[in-house]
Scaffold this active site. Sequence first.
Site, mmCIF file in Angstrom:
data_model
loop_
_atom_site.group_PDB
_atom_site.id
_atom_site.type_symbol
_atom_site.label_atom_id
_atom_site.label_comp_id
_atom_site.label_asym_id
_atom_site.label_seq_id
_atom_site.Cartn_x
_atom_site.Cartn_y
_atom_site.Cartn_z
ATOM 1 C CD GLU A 1 -6.967 -42.021 -2.968
ATOM 2 O OE1 GLU A 1 -5.864 -42.426 -3.358
ATOM 3 O OE2 GLU A 1 -8.033 -42.594 -3.239
ATOM 4 C CG ASP B 1 -2.848 -49.153 -3.077
ATOM 5 O OD1 ASP B 1 -3.023 -48.478 -2.053
ATOM 6 O OD2 ASP B 1 -3.141 -48.746 -4.216
#
Length: 492
Positions: free
Chosen positions: A185, A324
Amino acid sequence: MSQREPVGTFCLVLHSHLPWLAHHGRWPVGEEWLYQAWAHAYLPVLDVVERLAAEGFRDQLTLGVTPVLAAQLDDPHCLRGMHDWLGGWLLRAHGAAPRLPDLATHEHRAATAALALFESRWRHGASPVLRRLADAGALELLGGPATHPFAPLLLPEVRAFALETGLADTTIRLGSRPAGIWAPECGYAPGMEHGYAAAGVRRFLVDGPALHGDTALARPAGGSDVLAFGRDLEVTYRVWSPRSGYPGDRDYRDFHTFDHPSGLKPARVTGRSVAPEDKQPYDPARAAAAVARDAADFVSVVRERLLNLRERLGRPALTVAAFDTELFGHWWHEGPAWLEAVLRALPEAGVRVTTLRGAADAGLVGGPVELPPSSWGSGKDWRVWAGDQVADFVGLNEQVQKTLLGSVAPGLARDPVRDALAQEALLALSSDWAFMVSKDSAADYARSRAYAHAGRVEELAGLLTDGSRTEAARRIASWPARPFGHVDARAL
C-alpha cells in the site's frame, strides 16, 4: 531501438497481489479471483516481457509478486484448478457462439492462446517463469512482507518478522534475495527504512505526495542509505486515477457488463453514464485503434515530463509509474497490448526504460529526505487501514500481534504448531481485509476472513498453553489452507 541520447529515464513498476484465497470457493470471491487475474493479467503481461526479451529488450519493468500470491501461483491445487478454468473459458466461448458469434470467435482465440501458453510455460508454476526472466535481465523482481500487511500499524518485531518471512520465501522460490521491495500500500512510517536496511533492502516505493511531488530522483530516506522512489502521479494518473484514465475510454471492453449465460463480457464502455443494457458491442478493431492512440499519448506525456524535469534540474531525471499488475488485462482488457506498444515506443522516443535497480545504478539519486507517515490510499494517509470504519480491525490486529509474540518459544527445533499460528497471524494482518471494508468491496467476506484467521491464532495459543499439542495438530489438519510459503516462527 534508438541510439540517440536519452532525454531521461522511465521506470514502470507493477505489483501483483491478491488476497490469500485458501480454496475458499468461487465467484464473487475465492479462487475465481485468482484464475481471472492469472488468465487475463499474469499470463499475457509476462508473455509481453518474454517476447520483447527475445528481441533484445532488457530491464523492461520492475515487478513485485506478493509472497502469498507467489505461493498460490506455484501450488499444485491451484495449477490444476487454473488448467480446468482455462478449459472452461474455452467451453464458455463455444457455448456463446450461437448467440454472440463475433465475441465467441474472439474469446475462442484468446482462450486457446492462454491454454497453449499455460501448458508450455506455466505448468510448473510461476517461479520458473519469473526466475528465467530475471536471470535474462528482462526485469527486476521485488520482494516484500509475506502477506501484504499495512506495515506502519505493525509492532516493530512483527513488522520485521513479516518482511523476513516474505524475503526468505522469495529467495527460496527465485534463487536470490530481493534488494528492492514494493512497500505494501506504499505504507510508510518514519524509521521503517532502518528495518529495511537491517533486512538487506536497498530501495522501496512510496507514493508521490510523500515526496511532496518531487519524484524526479530517488532519495535516501531518514538518514539511511535506503532509497525511496516516488510514484509520479502526473504520469501514473494518465493511465489510471481515482477519476479517469485510458481504461475508461468508450472503445475499450467494459469490465462490469456480462453476458450472464456465458460469463463473457460482450460490451464496450460506450459511455460512463450508459446503462449496461444500452452499451454497444465490443469491437476488437476499435479497441486496437484506441490502444495505438493511447500508447502514443502516454509516450508523449513521458517524454515531455522528462524534458521539463531535465530543464528544471539541469540533469537527466526519472519518472516512475506504478500500478497493480491486475490492471493490465484483468481490469483493462487491452492493457497488455497497450503495455507492449509503450515498451516498444519509449526507446524510439529517446526515453531510457529501466528498472529501479537500473535507475539507482545510473546515479539518478538526489539528496536525503525525511518522509512523513503516508500511503497511496485515500487521502494519502492511513485512514483506509485505521479509520473509523475499521476501528475493530485495529483492535483485532493489536490482539493478534500480542498473542503471536506471547506464543514465541526459544529453541532450535522447528515447531509446526507455532509455525501454523504464525501463518494464521500473518494472514489475519493482511491489509486487504481493512481495504475491502473501507471501500465496501466484499466487506462481509473480508470481515469473515480476518476474524477467522484471528480466531485460529487464539485457538492455537490456548491449546499450546494447555499443552494440548495433539488437539492442536488435529485442528490444523482440519483447516482448508495449506502453508502458503516458508513460515518459520523461530524468526520472531
